[in-house]
Structure formats: C-alpha cells, structure tokens
Design an enzyme around this catalytic site. Structure first.
Site, PDB file in Angstrom:
ATOM      1  N   GLU A  47       0.824  -1.212   0.000  1.00  0.00           N
ATOM      2  CA  GLU A  47       0.000   0.000   0.000  1.00  0.00           C
ATOM      3  C   GLU A  47       0.854   1.257   0.000  1.00  0.00           C
ATOM      4  OE1 GLU A  47      -3.547   2.153   2.643  1.00  0.00           O
ATOM      5  OE2 GLU A  47      -2.507   0.382   3.420  1.00  0.00           O
ATOM      6  N   GLU A  73     -12.054   2.907   2.742  1.00  0.00           N
ATOM      7  CA  GLU A  73     -11.245   2.931   3.953  1.00  0.00           C
ATOM      8  C   GLU A  73     -11.272   4.373   4.471  1.00  0.00           C
ATOM      9  OE1 GLU A  73      -7.293   0.616   5.302  1.00  0.00           O
ATOM     10  OE2 GLU A  73      -6.911   2.370   4.041  1.00  0.00           O
TER      11      GLU A  73
END
Length: 265
Positions: free
Chosen positions: A147, A245
C-alpha cells in the site's frame, strides 16, 4: 450472502475499522454485510477469528503481517515470520489479499522504525523481501498487496510510501502474487495527478482503497472527483475490489450509500 452492488463493475468493500464505530466489531461486520459489501479488517490479532469466520461475511483484505519491515535484515525476517502467521488466518477467513507497508505501523499509524532517507541498499533489500513474500503468496494461493501511504498527514516517516515508490517495487518484482493496494486518498495528499497514476499502475493493481480529501470520509465530501476515478478504473479494465477505507462524515448508512453511488456506473 452479499447483496448485489447495484450497477458497479467493481466488487465493493468497506473497512470495518472505520465505520459503525459505536458498535462492537462483529456487529459492524454484520451491518456492512447486510448492506451488500465485503469487509476489510486490519490487525487480525485484535479480533476473535472464530467469530469472524462464522459471521457470514465475505472478507476482502486484512493486514498481512504483525511486525517487521521491508528493508532491514532482521526486520525482513521478522516480517516473513509474521506474514506466514497471517496467511494461516487469511486462509481461515478466506481472505485473498494481505496488505503490506514499508515498515510496521503502531496503533496511531506511525512507523515503528521511521526513515527519512531511502538508500540504494534499502531498495535492494525491499525487493528481496517482496520476492520472498511473493514466494509465500504463491505457495498458499494468496496475494500480498503493498500500500502507498501519505507522509504529510497520516504516516510521517514511512519508507517507500509514495505510489511512485510502490509501483517501482512491484514492477521490479513483477509477480502475480505481489500487487499494489492503491489508496487514492493517500495518493491525492502525497502526489496528486490521480488519473495518470491510476493508468500507470493499472496492470499491477490488486485492490483500490478510497476516501475523500480532506477529512478521510466517504466520496463526495471533499475535493477528489470520484466519478472520474471510477470511470478511469473502468476504462483501464479494472474489475477488482474497491474498498471504502474512510470515516463516515455523519450518518454511517448514508456514507455507505454515497460510496456505492460513487462507484456505480
């Protein structure tokens, strides 16, 4: 059984760590599932895995390690050990993607080992570590996803945080069991030029995470043009998971409706 996600060409997921915060974790997961979304979790050591396995939800991703780092000798070995433990939990929950960062993060999202300068030796060690993780992924039929993060607001001192860096690492390893967890929120803060970044990352995207800027809330609450993001993902042929998210700006149910609408074409 998850409900259909309207006219979205993507599989939609929601992070249970950031939505329905007034509820216990298992109830959050059940509410997200009732809305028809898959579920993301973070650190599996903080959860009752048996309860999650029996929740009826489908899980999209989770953190793929407990401790360790990509670019240090001892840290890399530690990362691989805890990644192997994480794989076993992922298999119990049928989770296909395990998330990675440049270094371990504490409970506030700050790096356990901050780094202000990445050396050539660190790049080489990170590639070696990621190759070892790709081996582990291939062995167990899961995908590790690296990520991108932002270092200006949320994660100062994390090495290999920029999407440019993540793409360079994943491209250099170039194995199907290692992909990018492309976080649009972090990329907007750290780099911008989102549409071109997404096009460049296209073949290596394992999952996409979204939230708006500023505030890290659902799409439509900030400056990111999420209809354009959805369009470019569709145009490059991406058909994977898009996960919210982010926090709810107000009502949680409304936030999930807005998220679904942003990615329904």
């Amino acid at each position: 059984m998850n409900k259909p996600t309207s006219s979205s060409p993507f599989t939609l997921a929601v992070c249970a760590e950031m939505i329905f915060l007034d509820l216990p974790m298992l109830e959050r997961i059940q509410r997200i599932n009732e809305h028809g979304f898959q579920v993301e979790i973070w650190d599996w050591t903080k959860h009752d895995i048996d309860a999650l396995a029996n929740s009826g939800a489908t899980f999209s991703s989770m953190t793929g390690y407990i401790t360790g780092t990509l670019a240090g000798a001892a840290g890399a070995d530690e990362l691989l050990i805890t990644a192997a433990e994480s794989v076993e939990v992922a298999k119990r929950l049928d989770i296909p993607r395990l998330n990675l960062h440049g270094t371990g993060l504490n409970s506030e999202g700050l790096p356990v080992q901050p780094c202000q300068r990445i050396t050539g030796a660190m790049w080489l060690k990170a590639c070696d570590t990621l190759n070892r993780l790709a081996d582990l992924g291939e062995q167990h039929g899961v995908t590790f996803v690296l990520e991108n993060l932002n270092t200006d607001v949320d994660h100062p001192g994390v090495p290999f945080a920029r999407l440019e860096d993540v793409l360079a690492l994943v491209e250099s390893v170039d194995r199907p069991s290692l992909r990018i967890m492309l976080d649009v929120y972090h990329a907007q803060i750290g780099e911008g030029n989102l549409i071109e970044l997404i096009r460049r990352c296209g073949p290596y995207i394992g999952e996409v995470q979204v939230a708006d800027v500023p505030g890290r809330c659902e799409p439509g609450t900030g400056e990111i043009n999420y209809p354009a993001i959805a369009k470019v993902l569709n145009d490059i042929g991406y058909r994977g998971t898009v996960g919210l998210e982010g926090w709810a700006s107000g009502d949680d149910d409304l936030a999930l409706d807005r998220f679904r609408a942003a990615f329904s074409l």
